[in-house]
Enzyme design. Structure first.
Site, PDB file in Angstrom:
ATOM      1  N   CYS A 135      46.801  41.541  28.489  1.00 54.34           N
ATOM      2  CA  CYS A 135      45.417  41.424  28.958  1.00 54.34           C
ATOM      3  C   CYS A 135      45.308  40.639  30.269  1.00 54.34           C
ATOM      4  CB  CYS A 135      44.566  40.762  27.882  1.00 54.34           C
ATOM      5  SG  CYS A 135      45.354  39.366  27.093  1.00 54.34           S
ATOM      6  N   GLN A 162      42.510  31.204  28.977  1.00 52.95           N
ATOM      7  CA  GLN A 162      42.446  32.386  28.115  1.00 52.95           C
ATOM      8  C   GLN A 162      41.598  32.152  26.864  1.00 52.95           C
ATOM      9  OE1 GLN A 162      46.916  33.573  29.527  1.00 52.95           O
ATOM     10  NE2 GLN A 162      46.234  34.570  27.669  1.00 52.95           N
ATOM     11  N   ARG A 269      45.123  28.208  26.785  1.00 49.85           N
ATOM     12  CA  ARG A 269      44.063  28.675  25.878  1.00 49.85           C
ATOM     13  C   ARG A 269      42.882  27.720  25.990  1.00 49.85           C
ATOM     14  NH1 ARG A 269      44.480  33.421  24.084  1.00 49.85           N
ATOM     15  NH2 ARG A 269      46.439  33.077  22.986  1.00 49.85           N
ATOM     16  N   HIS A 276      38.971  36.261  29.550  1.00 46.46           N
ATOM     17  CA  HIS A 276      40.039  35.487  30.178  1.00 46.46           C
ATOM     18  C   HIS A 276      39.651  35.199  31.638  1.00 46.46           C
ATOM     19  CE1 HIS A 276      42.499  35.940  26.755  1.00 46.46           C
ATOM     20  NE2 HIS A 276      43.534  36.577  27.239  1.00 46.46           N
TER      21      HIS A 276
HETATM   22  N1  HSE Z   1      48.588  37.556  24.786  1.00 48.68           N
HETATM   23  C1  HSE Z   1      47.222  37.489  25.189  1.00 48.68           C
HETATM   24  C2  HSE Z   1      46.603  36.186  24.748  1.00 48.68           C
HETATM   25  C3  HSE Z   1      46.396  38.611  24.650  1.00 48.68           C
HETATM   26  O1  HSE Z   1      47.202  35.513  23.931  1.00 48.68           O
HETATM   27  O2  HSE Z   1      45.534  35.864  25.242  1.00 48.68           O
HETATM   28  C4  HSE Z   1      47.041  39.956  24.541  1.00 48.68           C
HETATM   29  O3  HSE Z   1      47.335  40.594  25.735  1.00 48.68           O
END
Ligand code: HSE
Length: 375
Positions: A135, A162, A269, A276
């Protein structure tokens, strides 16, 4: 008529895909069959269209009857089923939202507004596996992919913010439970203007770090905090999510064998729900005027929107909350860094479930249906 099997269409990404397909009237020109890993033989009508009885997603002979299989079921399903299908001689199109086969030689990572030439060549040359990209990578390329395609980039750093959705539906719920928990514990204190803010802050930290705080899916509390580690550690010291930035971008653009463009950064995160964000530093290989850069980007696809570098526009259009649920890719804070005229800075936000997951899958499916119907 082309037969298409859908697998994993009731999970989060699968549901977004179904909704988009219904919105775009995509359910025509092929015969759909819906597969399930747990409810074969049952009737199901919860996606808003009439669908036949559900089929067993592990029934290889049934799957073999499909011309196209679209799966959002996840990597372990792919790993279990696809080799058996191919062993049986199945030569259909496999369209997959999961990461399992992305880097395989006989797979193409799909993001058609950015790599339609790669996709067209792959279909013509008989490639059958078409996989959705990571993503973060897809969202970055929807924003600034044109600069890479034009060969204007020496390197990029991507510092990401994210959303919980990238970690899955359970994680989104966990983030909300954490927010609730803080809200409930702090309600009386927050409402009382006499309580000093530092006392409130202390209580927030105690709540977040207490053993009863709901942390089952994330590696650490996320609400009121941030987690600068996504996915597994690699030998390079990168996380796997960070590694994908370079590996997948160069594969999408097929620069891998030529001269891969270095891309790296820190993936973090944060407590956003489904968008994102990324802060980009782009080292250009020539001093290009900002207006020219913006024009190139605006003309590169119809979804990327340049947000003027003002506080009001940024607050209104360049936040995860503002972009959530729509297909626009917001790109703002664009300026040259004072490091030098070839250093470009930008901030971009995109919906992780749309362009980050379901939309490239929806579109490659349409491209393949169209090409197969014509040929
Ligand atoms: N790996 C990405 C995430 C989402 O953890 O935000 C999937 O593409």
């Amino acid at each position: 008529m082309l037969k298409t099997g859908f697998v994993g269409w009731r999970g989060m990404v699968g549901s977004v895909l179904m909704n988009r397909m219904i919105e775009e009237n995509d359910f025509c020109g092929f015969e759909p069959l819906f597969f399930t890993t747990s409810q074969a033989g049952q009737k199901c009508s919860d996606i808003g269209i009439d669908i036949p009885v559900l089929q067993d997603a592990y029934d290889i002979s049934k799957l073999c009857q499909m011309d196209i299989i679209v799966t959002c079921q996840g990597s372990s399903y792919t790993e279990k089923v696809l080799p058996d299908l191919r062993k049986c001689g199945w030569n259909g199109f496999w369209i997959d939202a999961a990461s399992k086969m992305r880097m395989d030689k006989d797979s193409i990572i799909v993001l058609d507004p950015v790599n339609s030439e790669v996709i067209d060549n792959a279909i013509s040359s008989g490639i059958k596996n078409f996989i959705g990209g990571n993503c973060t990578v897809s969202l970055m390329l929807m924003a600034v992919g044109i600069l890479l395609k034009k060969g204007l980039v020496d390197w990029i750093t991507t510092m990401t913010y994210q959303s919980a959705s990238g970690a899955g539906a359970k994680n989104m719920r966990e983030l909300l439970s954490q927010m609730n928990c803080i809200g409930e514990k702090l309600k009386n204190l927050v409402d009382d203007p006499q309580v000093p803010i530092l006392a409130i802050d202390k209580k927030v930290t105690q709540t977040i770090l207490s053993s009863t705080f709901p942390v089952k899916n994330f590696p650490a509390p996320l609400a009121g905090s941030a987690i600068p580690f996504i996915d597994k550690l690699m030998d390079s010291g990168q996380t796997r999510e960070e590694w994908k930035g370079c590996a997948e971008t160069n594969k999408i653009l097929q620069t891998t064998t030529d001269k891969p463009v270095p891309i790296d950064g820190i993936c973090v995160r944060i407590g956003a729900m489904r968008c994102h964000s990324q802060a980009l530093t782009i080292k250009l290989n020539e001093n290009i005027d900002l207006d020219e850069i913006c024009q190139m980007i605006e003309e590169s696809n119809k979804w990327v929107k340049i947000i003027p570098n003002t506080p009001d526009d940024t607050a209104k259009y360049l936040t995860p909350a503002a972009v959530a649920g729509n297909l626009n890719i917001a790109l703002g804070r664009i300026r040259k860094l004072n490091i030098g005229p070839k250093y470009l800075s930008a901030f971009t936000v995109g919906d992780q479930l749309l362009w980050g997951a379901a939309e490239p899958i929806r579109r490659i499916f349409k491209i393949i249906v169209l090409k197969q119907t014509i040929s």
